[in-house]
Design a protein around this motif. Structure first.
Motif, PDB file in Angstrom:
ATOM      1  N   ILE A   2     -83.927 -20.495  -6.434  1.00  0.00           N
ATOM      2  CA  ILE A   2     -84.008 -21.172  -7.724  1.00  0.00           C
ATOM      3  C   ILE A   2     -82.670 -21.822  -8.017  1.00  0.00           C
ATOM      4  N   ILE A   3     -82.689 -23.107  -8.294  1.00  0.00           N
ATOM      5  CA  ILE A   3     -81.477 -23.828  -8.655  1.00  0.00           C
ATOM      6  C   ILE A   3     -81.447 -23.940 -10.179  1.00  0.00           C
ATOM      7  N   ILE A   4     -80.406 -23.426 -10.795  1.00  0.00           N
ATOM      8  CA  ILE A   4     -80.298 -23.432 -12.246  1.00  0.00           C
ATOM      9  C   ILE A   4     -79.973 -24.840 -12.742  1.00  0.00           C
ATOM     10  N   SER A   5     -79.114 -25.529 -12.043  1.00  0.00           N
ATOM     11  CA  SER A   5     -78.711 -26.878 -12.432  1.00  0.00           C
ATOM     12  C   SER A   5     -78.115 -27.574 -11.223  1.00  0.00           C
ATOM     13  N   ILE A   6     -78.160 -28.868 -11.219  1.00  0.00           N
ATOM     14  CA  ILE A   6     -77.539 -29.607 -10.127  1.00  0.00           C
ATOM     15  C   ILE A   6     -76.388 -30.444 -10.658  1.00  0.00           C
ATOM     16  N   LYS A   7     -75.838 -30.058 -11.778  1.00  0.00           N
ATOM     17  CA  LYS A   7     -74.688 -30.761 -12.333  1.00  0.00           C
ATOM     18  C   LYS A   7     -73.430 -30.323 -11.612  1.00  0.00           C
ATOM     19  N   LYS A   8     -72.472 -31.226 -11.538  1.00  0.00           N
ATOM     20  CA  LYS A   8     -71.197 -30.857 -10.928  1.00  0.00           C
ATOM     21  C   LYS A   8     -70.106 -30.798 -11.990  1.00  0.00           C
ATOM     22  N   PRO A   9     -69.035 -30.051 -11.729  1.00  0.00           N
ATOM     23  CA  PRO A   9     -67.964 -29.924 -12.719  1.00  0.00           C
ATOM     24  C   PRO A   9     -67.229 -31.247 -12.913  1.00  0.00           C
ATOM     25  N   ILE A  10     -66.733 -31.473 -14.121  1.00  0.00           N
ATOM     26  CA  ILE A  10     -66.005 -32.702 -14.440  1.00  0.00           C
ATOM     27  C   ILE A  10     -64.597 -32.661 -13.841  1.00  0.00           C
ATOM     28  N   ALA A  11     -63.923 -31.535 -13.987  1.00  0.00           N
ATOM     29  CA  ALA A  11     -62.574 -31.348 -13.433  1.00  0.00           C
ATOM     30  C   ALA A  11     -62.630 -30.138 -12.508  1.00  0.00           C
ATOM     31  N   PRO A  12     -63.107 -30.320 -11.251  1.00  0.00           N
ATOM     32  CA  PRO A  12     -63.319 -29.170 -10.367  1.00  0.00           C
ATOM     33  C   PRO A  12     -62.027 -28.473  -9.945  1.00  0.00           C
ATOM     34  N   LEU A  13     -62.115 -27.142  -9.904  1.00  0.00           N
ATOM     35  CA  LEU A  13     -60.987 -26.324  -9.485  1.00  0.00           C
ATOM     36  C   LEU A  13     -61.523 -25.202  -8.609  1.00  0.00           C
ATOM     37  N   LEU A  14     -61.043 -25.122  -7.383  1.00  0.00           N
ATOM     38  CA  LEU A  14     -61.467 -24.103  -6.424  1.00  0.00           C
ATOM     39  C   LEU A  14     -60.852 -22.761  -6.802  1.00  0.00           C
ATOM     40  N   ILE A  15     -61.712 -21.730  -6.975  1.00  0.00           N
ATOM     41  CA  ILE A  15     -61.188 -20.406  -7.331  1.00  0.00           C
ATOM     42  C   ILE A  15     -61.644 -19.306  -6.378  1.00  0.00           C
ATOM     43  N   TYR A  43     -63.918 -16.688 -15.582  1.00  0.00           N
ATOM     44  CA  TYR A  43     -64.086 -18.135 -15.616  1.00  0.00           C
ATOM     45  C   TYR A  43     -65.523 -18.495 -15.266  1.00  0.00           C
ATOM     46  N   GLN A  44     -66.295 -18.822 -16.267  1.00  0.00           N
ATOM     47  CA  GLN A  44     -67.702 -19.167 -16.081  1.00  0.00           C
ATOM     48  C   GLN A  44     -67.970 -20.499 -16.768  1.00  0.00           C
ATOM     49  N   PRO A  45     -68.911 -21.285 -16.363  1.00  0.00           N
ATOM     50  CA  PRO A  45     -69.859 -21.056 -15.279  1.00  0.00           C
ATOM     51  C   PRO A  45     -69.237 -21.393 -13.926  1.00  0.00           C
ATOM     52  N   TRP A  46     -69.884 -20.899 -12.882  1.00  0.00           N
ATOM     53  CA  TRP A  46     -69.486 -21.196 -11.510  1.00  0.00           C
ATOM     54  C   TRP A  46     -70.360 -22.302 -10.957  1.00  0.00           C
ATOM     55  N   PHE A  47     -69.747 -23.087 -10.092  1.00  0.00           N
ATOM     56  CA  PHE A  47     -70.470 -24.073  -9.309  1.00  0.00           C
ATOM     57  C   PHE A  47     -70.209 -23.744  -7.855  1.00  0.00           C
ATOM     58  N   PHE A  48     -71.233 -23.747  -7.047  1.00  0.00           N
ATOM     59  CA  PHE A  48     -71.056 -23.577  -5.607  1.00  0.00           C
ATOM     60  C   PHE A  48     -71.138 -24.955  -4.986  1.00  0.00           C
ATOM     61  N   PHE A  49     -70.283 -25.186  -3.992  1.00  0.00           N
ATOM     62  CA  PHE A  49     -70.360 -26.454  -3.281  1.00  0.00           C
ATOM     63  C   PHE A  49     -70.417 -26.192  -1.781  1.00  0.00           C
ATOM     64  N   LYS A  50     -71.497 -26.651  -1.182  1.00  0.00           N
ATOM     65  CA  LYS A  50     -71.685 -26.618   0.266  1.00  0.00           C
ATOM     66  C   LYS A  50     -72.654 -27.760   0.573  1.00  0.00           C
ATOM     67  N   ILE A  89     -66.391 -21.699  -4.397  1.00  0.00           N
ATOM     68  CA  ILE A  89     -66.663 -21.338  -5.783  1.00  0.00           C
ATOM     69  C   ILE A  89     -65.731 -22.184  -6.645  1.00  0.00           C
ATOM     70  N   ILE A  90     -66.327 -23.012  -7.481  1.00  0.00           N
ATOM     71  CA  ILE A  90     -65.581 -24.001  -8.263  1.00  0.00           C
ATOM     72  C   ILE A  90     -65.878 -23.772  -9.744  1.00  0.00           C
ATOM     73  N   ILE A  91     -64.894 -24.035 -10.571  1.00  0.00           N
ATOM     74  CA  ILE A  91     -65.087 -24.006 -12.021  1.00  0.00           C
ATOM     75  C   ILE A  91     -64.613 -25.333 -12.594  1.00  0.00           C
ATOM     76  N   ASN A  92     -64.942 -25.568 -13.850  1.00  0.00           N
ATOM     77  CA  ASN A  92     -64.337 -26.671 -14.595  1.00  0.00           C
ATOM     78  C   ASN A  92     -62.950 -26.222 -15.010  1.00  0.00           C
ATOM     79  N   LYS A  93     -61.955 -27.024 -14.761  1.00  0.00           N
ATOM     80  CA  LYS A  93     -60.581 -26.656 -15.082  1.00  0.00           C
ATOM     81  C   LYS A  93     -60.397 -26.338 -16.569  1.00  0.00           C
ATOM     82  N   ASP A  94     -61.215 -26.932 -17.416  1.00  0.00           N
ATOM     83  CA  ASP A  94     -61.056 -26.722 -18.854  1.00  0.00           C
ATOM     84  C   ASP A  94     -61.444 -25.325 -19.330  1.00  0.00           C
ATOM     85  N   VAL A  95     -61.995 -24.466 -18.450  1.00  0.00           N
ATOM     86  CA  VAL A  95     -62.288 -23.088 -18.861  1.00  0.00           C
ATOM     87  C   VAL A  95     -61.069 -22.180 -18.711  1.00  0.00           C
TER      88      VAL A  95
END
Length: 175
Positions: A2-15, A43-50, A89-95
């Motif tokens: 199940i994919i919750i969302s397919i949005k990507k972070p605006i200011a991505p930061l690898l954590i 730091y939530q939400p998380w975005f996975f990128f692969k 594992i990526i977050i929006n830098k603004d969090v």
């Protein structure tokens, strides 16, 4: 899966990074890149990128050996978890917490220009390494004849004399 969302972070930061699947119920190992390893969960939400972006919702987590195991909402078996192995594992830098004046995060000083006390340009910051005794600033050497990077101990006030966040440069006591 199940994919919750397919949005990507605006200011991505690898954590962090997703490791291998753990068990048969959809758990997976993760590796935290945060200074205090457990803070990755602050730091939530998380975005996975692969190959593509997935916004995920953390269901549960546990400390396991020197790392953590996590369960993502909607992942119910080992096969689904295995598909996410090696995802960033990526977050929006603004969090991240807002910093005071003249404070910075490590990722902020990547690409800063580095000068010595004689105002000679040494190169630009390409990475930082955490070691047991002190951190190391890795500078891409500006001299084309010397292709090796410069490793400068990150010792505040002794070697790192000034970090100017307005003009994005670092002054060091280094030859």
């Amino acid at each position: 899966m199940i994919i919750i969302s397919i949005k990507k972070p605006i200011a991505p930061l690898l954590i962090g990074k997703v490791g291998k699947a753990y068990g048969i119920l959809g758990w997976m190992t993760i590796f935290s890149f945060t200074e205090e390893k457990e803070k990755i969960f602050n730091y939530q939400p998380w975005f996975f990128f692969k190959k593509k972006w997935l916004k995920v919702q953390l269901n549960k987590w546990k400390k396991h050996n020197k790392n953590f195991i996590i369960h993502i909402k909607g992942i119910s078996n080992r096969s689904e978890a295995r598909e996410l192995t090696n995802s960033d594992i990526i977050i929006n830098k603004d969090v991240l917490p807002v910093l005071k004046k003249n404070e910075y995060y490590w990722n902020d000083i990547i690409n800063y220009k580095v000068f010595n006390l004689n105002q000679i340009y040494l190169g630009r910051v390409i990475n930082l390494i955490r070691t047991k005794h002190n951190d190391i600033l890795i500078v891409e050497n500006s001299l084309k004849t010397l292709k090796k990077n410069i490793f400068i101990p990150f010792i505040d006030k002794k070697i790192i004399k000034n970090i100017n966040t307005n003009y994005k440069f670092i002054t060091v006591q280094w030859n």
